[in-house]
Scaffold this active site. Structure first.
Site, PDB file in Angstrom:
ATOM      1  CB  THR A   1       5.692 -11.769  16.623  1.00 56.29           C
ATOM      2  OG1 THR A   1       4.903 -11.634  17.809  1.00 56.29           O
ATOM      3  CG2 THR A   1       6.173 -13.206  16.509  1.00 56.29           C
TER       4      THR A   1
ATOM      5  CE  LYS B   1       5.710  16.260   5.297  1.00 56.85           C
ATOM      6  NZ  LYS B   1       5.175  16.841   6.543  1.00 56.85           N
TER       7      LYS B   1
ATOM      8  CB  THR C   1      -1.416   3.099  -6.544  1.00 58.32           C
ATOM      9  OG1 THR C   1      -2.167   2.452  -5.506  1.00 58.32           O
ATOM     10  CG2 THR C   1      -0.089   2.402  -6.695  1.00 58.32           C
TER      11      THR C   1
ATOM     12  CE  LYS D   1       7.373  -5.105  -4.102  1.00 58.99           C
ATOM     13  NZ  LYS D   1       7.043  -5.072  -2.666  1.00 58.99           N
TER      14      LYS D   1
END
Length: 407
Positions: A278, A156, A363, A248
């Protein structure tokens, strides 16, 4: 080792730094968005205005969506009954995948339980499909993309946010014959800025790289039919894999990728995050399908959404508040201190019934802590006026370096 003490110390650190997350209990009321009921610590219910939701267009309350979900519940029951491979593929899943492929003008689409899982599962699986793959990732990519890239075990390269010169430099350093993929987002949700999609596509073409675009904060809201920023800029045909969410702007739940039939088939066949999970409940697939179709034909909702975002940014900027404005629907107000941000959020909720969560590290970077407002088409002039008046009062009279906010 005392495990409980060690865990408690980790939690205490979050409290000390002002980064401990507090969940606010709210009860959404059908047909009453953006209002909701807040259950206070004392157990009372008080009406609040939600200003931080990701139900960007209020589609979680749309009658067309709800009717479709009720019908699917009556017809198919609650759950899907299994993984997609073992009894969990229903007519609702297949129809939604066809609709999403059509939305993005791709051959195929693949549903996941969330856009997080779609990113993680797809990016972590690509290295199995493309040996020696090098992934070039924008430094501000979402945690789901970072995790998927980390877990794939391949090479990466991280390029500086939206820095095309740096991306070019990194591409030039590698063997031109090596397989490459550039992963980025169309709208970065914390600052609300846009990626230079055309420039990235140009570099991808020049260096024979694939493109992976996360449109999570754009689908439903941008483009002629809500397919995202790539559609708005007439670039969808230059993107190899598009990631989107149904949770969203579409107001339901789930995520997906849209790409060529071969890529979707390979991810379906190799990705553990798809194979062993699931599948979405039929009710969710039916609601999402109704929402995608509804927004394809309702441009006025997108227009109203953008107008309200512009109005709010103009009003807050007029107060001299430090907002970030890159022209998207996201309205961040920078506070710059986690304790102050949390205190301001608490004052808005407790004293003024305005609900907006504090956004702190990791964040966003330390020193850029903020309140992130997300106006919708149904935040009217009354709600905007009240928010602006309250923000003016708190910002003016409870200056953020005074004891009112640091107490």
């Amino acid at each position: 080792m005392n495990y409980e003490d060690q865990i408690e110390a980790s939690i205490r650190l979050l409290h000390d730094e002002g980064r401990y997350r507090t969940f606010i209990d709210i009860e959404r009321e059908r047909g009453n968005f953006p209002y909701a009921l807040w259950k206070t610590p004392s157990g009372q219910f008080k009406k609040v205005t939600v200003w931080c939701g990701n139900d960007y267009l209020g589609m979680g309350q749309n009658s067309t969506v709800l009717d479709a979900m009720h019908e699917a519940l009556d017809d198919a029951g609650a759950g899907s009954g299994g993984t997609r491979n073992i009894s969990g593929t229903t007519i609702y899943h297949k129809e939604l995948e066809r609709e999403l492929a059509s939305l993005h003008a791709k051959e195929s689409a693949l549903l996941f339980t969330s856009a997080y899982i779609a990113n993680d599962a797809t990016l972590s699986t690509l290295a199995k499909l493309l040996p020696n793959l090098i992934i070039y990732s924008d430094e501000l990519n979402h945690a789901s993309m970072i995790e998927g890239i980390r877990r794939n075990g391949g090479e990466k390269r991280i390029f500086r946010h939206n820095d095309m010169n740096h991306l070019r430099q990194l591409l030039e350093e590698e063997d031109r014959s090596a397989p490459k993929l550039i992963a980025f987002e169309s709208i970065y949700s914390m600052d609300g800025d846009f990626a230079p999609i055309q420039e990235i596509c140009d570099l991808a073409e020049e260096f024979a790289a694939m493109t992976y675009l996360d449109e999570v904060h754009a689908v439903g809201m941008y483009g002629a039919t809500g397919a995202g920023v790539a559609q708005k800029e007439n670039l969808m045909d230059r993107i190899d894999i598009i990631n989107g969410t149904l949770a969203k702007a579409y107001g339901v739940m789930g995520g997906y990728i849209s790409s060529s039939a071969k890529i979707c088939d390979a991810i379906r066949s190799y990705a553990p995050g798809f194979i062993f999970t699931t599948s979405l409940a039929p009710t969710l697939a039916a609601g999402a399908l109704a929402s995608v179709r509804y927004l394809k034909d309702n441009q006025e909702i997108r227009d109203k959404h953008q107008l309200n975002a512009k109005i709010l940014k103009m009003r807050l900027r007029g107060l001299g508040l430090p907002i970030i404005d890159h022209g998207s629907h996201i309205v961040p107000v920078i506070v710059g201190n986690p304790i102050h941000t949390k205190k301001l959020s608490d004052l808005l909720l407790v004293n003024h019934r305005i609900y907006v969560q504090p956004i702190n590290f990791p964040t966003v970077p330390r020193g850029t802590e903020r309140l992130r407002f997300t106006p919708s088409p149904v935040h009217g002039s009354k709600e905007i006026d009240y928010l602006v008046d309250v923000m003016n009062e708190l910002w003016s009279h409870c200056a953020l370096n005074r004891t009112e906010l640091s107490a």
